[in-house]
Enzyme design. Structure first.
Site, PDB file in Angstrom:
ATOM      1  N   SER A 122       0.890  -1.361   0.047  1.00 61.03           N
ATOM      2  CA  SER A 122       0.194   0.156  -0.169  1.00 61.03           C
ATOM      3  C   SER A 122       0.857   1.189   0.273  1.00 61.03           C
ATOM      4  O   SER A 122       0.316   2.435   0.140  1.00 61.03           O
ATOM      5  CB  SER A 122      -0.940  -0.177   1.316  1.00 61.03           C
ATOM      6  OG  SER A 122      -0.108   0.125   2.436  1.00 61.03           O
ATOM      7  N   GLY A 163       0.247   3.992   8.522  1.00 61.93           N
ATOM      8  CA  GLY A 163       0.509   2.458   8.681  1.00 61.93           C
ATOM      9  C   GLY A 163       0.403   2.297   7.044  1.00 61.93           C
ATOM     10  O   GLY A 163      -0.216   2.391   6.211  1.00 61.93           O
ATOM     11  N   ASP A 185      -3.868   5.092   8.965  1.00 65.79           N
ATOM     12  CA  ASP A 185      -3.371   3.926   8.494  1.00 65.79           C
ATOM     13  C   ASP A 185      -3.853   3.723   6.965  1.00 65.79           C
ATOM     14  O   ASP A 185      -5.145   3.947   6.646  1.00 65.79           O
ATOM     15  CB  ASP A 185      -4.097   2.806   9.037  1.00 65.79           C
ATOM     16  CG  ASP A 185      -3.440   1.450   8.910  1.00 65.79           C
ATOM     17  OD1 ASP A 185      -2.635   1.170   7.786  1.00 65.79           O
ATOM     18  OD2 ASP A 185      -3.782   0.373   9.701  1.00 65.79           O
ATOM     19  N   HIS A 186      -2.759   4.055   6.056  1.00 64.98           N
ATOM     20  CA  HIS A 186      -3.044   3.772   4.723  1.00 64.98           C
ATOM     21  C   HIS A 186      -3.221   2.220   4.161  1.00 64.98           C
ATOM     22  O   HIS A 186      -3.167   2.127   2.958  1.00 64.98           O
ATOM     23  CB  HIS A 186      -1.672   4.457   3.862  1.00 64.98           C
ATOM     24  CG  HIS A 186      -2.079   4.689   2.552  1.00 64.98           C
ATOM     25  ND1 HIS A 186      -1.394   4.088   1.483  1.00 64.98           N
ATOM     26  CD2 HIS A 186      -2.628   5.569   1.956  1.00 64.98           C
ATOM     27  CE1 HIS A 186      -1.627   4.430   0.256  1.00 64.98           C
ATOM     28  NE2 HIS A 186      -2.527   5.418   0.489  1.00 64.98           N
ATOM     29  N   SER A 187      -2.956   0.955   5.104  1.00 65.47           N
ATOM     30  CA  SER A 187      -3.171  -0.180   4.454  1.00 65.47           C
ATOM     31  C   SER A 187      -4.627  -0.324   4.026  1.00 65.47           C
ATOM     32  O   SER A 187      -5.562   0.204   4.501  1.00 65.47           O
ATOM     33  CB  SER A 187      -2.729  -1.015   5.481  1.00 65.47           C
ATOM     34  OG  SER A 187      -2.700  -0.738   6.851  1.00 65.47           O
TER      35      SER A 187
END
Ligand SMILES: *[C@@H]1O[C@H](CO)[C@@H](O)[C@H](O)[C@H]1NC(C)=O
Ligand SMILES: *[C@@H]1O[C@H](CO)[C@@H](O)[C@H](O)[C@H]1NC(C)=O
Length: 375
Positions: free
Chosen positions: A140, A163, A308-310
């Site tokens: 990601s 994240g 959180d970028h996941s």
């Protein structure tokens, strides 16, 4: 001395399968698969986490373990695995594809140019293989990893604050034709690749993905009619993963319209919420797909999904408690309106250890109709 030489002769295989392109863990062992959860920068706290820390889980492990290194270190799982691309140099026996809708920033002398694109797939990954085997890393992280010519592994500063998730699987050669077909559906933005002649006939789909690279979004005329496909991909050591790949014409939410009914499972989904057109939790048509709001992987510390970028999804229930259950999917698609029309996908595994690691990470979720509930 003689003993040493005879040992050498016994231990060094002569020719044959000497391939080592593989996912690697923090100990430097070749592993069948791993998951990396790069933690976000911690704001406050007694011993604030800087943002280069990660949790690691590989086959045979018992759940998340603290990363021994930092994500930018070539000795860690991620650096050691992706680092194989740079240590090979240009190699006639090695094929690679780097794709990312947010490719590394371009240094044009007086400034850095960001070539992030809103066309082509919203998809990020690394494929590296030789004539025996290789790995497919789905992740990601924006602007990651550097082009092969950079000569060495590095991790971008832009990927530090939030994240990020990584799934790496080691596959035998013949799976890479199927992986290439999945990528053709995803319409990735390929920013660097090489499929040398010695490998092109073995993995023509990957060769096609490499040939079709185009600076302003991708065109794959021959696969335009395929809007989506899911396939089982068996890893080198025999673990079955399911790859879901969609193209722009899919035009629907990946998780609620396709993954949940296919896996017969209600899902909790972590994704990047700091964009427009976010899809709310959806409990229609028999499937509950809830947006996660707060997370604590490995019970390290609790953070909001806005840090959180996941992009991952986990079954609400364990395997064995109803039809579906026990699944974890890690991929590159968010739940928002724009990405219904973007290529991308997710890679799913049904493993009790991985399920528990992700399920216990999901703390608070958005209820259908609004409001916050315990996930
Ligand atoms: C990784 O990043 C941290 C923080 O920016 C830095 O202190 C460290 O030296 C870096 N390590 C490597 C191996 O580049
Ligand atoms: C494509 O997605 C739909 C759900 O939108 C699903 O019913 C169908 O089976 C998928 N097609 C393939 C080839 O996987």
């Amino acid at each position: 001395m003689l003993l040493f030489i005879s040992l050498l002769i016994i231990c060094v295989p002569l020719g044959g399968d000497t391939s080592t392109i593989s996912c690697y863990n923090d100990q430097g062992d070749a592993v069948d698969w791993f998951y990396v959860y790069k933690l976000p920068k911690e704001h406050g706290g007694k011993a604030p986490i800087k943002g280069e820390k990660y949790l690691l889980m590989n086959k045979g492990g018992e759940g998340w373990t603290d990363g021994k290194y930092t994500v930018n270190d070539t000795a860690g799982a991620l650096g050691r695995t992706v680092g194989q691309l740079y240590s090979q140099g240009k190699n006639k026996e090695v094929a690679y594809i780097l794709y990312n809708d947010q490719p590394p920033l371009k240094d044009v002398g007086d400034r850095w140019v960001d070539n992030s694109g809103s066309r082509g797939g919203h998809t990020k990954g690394v494929v590296l293989l030789d004539k025996n085997q290789g790995f497919w890393l789905v992740h990601s992280t924006p602007h990651f990893p550097p082009v092969q010519q950079a000569g060495e592994y590095s991790y971008p500063g832009s990927g530090v604050n939030n994240g990020q998730n990584f799934i790496c699987v080691t596959y035998p050669l013949d799976r890479f034709q199927t992986i290439g077909e999945q990528l053709q559906i995803n319409q990735p933005n390929v920013y660097d690749c090489d499929v040398p002649e010695s490998l092109a006939s073995l993995v023509p789909a990957l060769a096609a993905v490499c040939k079709k690279k185009h600076p302003s979004g991708l065109i794959f005329p021959h696969v335009k009619t395929v809007s989506n496909r899911s396939v089982t991909l068996t890893s080198k050591d025999g673990t079955n993963f399911i790859s879901f790949a969609k193209g722009s014409s899919f035009n629907n939410d990946l998780y609620h319209s396709w993954v949940a009914p296919t896996l017969q499972s209600n899902l909790l989904v972590q994704f990047w919420v700091r964009s427009t057109g976010i899809l709310p939790s959806d409990c229609s048509r028999g499937w509950r797909v809830l947006d996660i709001q707060s997370i604590s992987p490995g019970q390290t510390f609790t953070f909001k999904t806005s840090q959180d970028h996941s992009k991952w999804a986990v079954s609400t229930k364990a395997a064995g408690s109803g039809a579906g259950g026990g699944w974890v999917c890690v991929g590159d698609i968010n739940r928002n309106e724009a990405e219904e029309k973007r290529g991308g996908g997710t890679v799913c595994l049904r493993d009790p250890v991985v399920w528990k690691a992700y399920r216990t990470a999901a703390l608070e979720c958005e209820a259908c109709g609004g409001g916050t509930i315990k996930c």
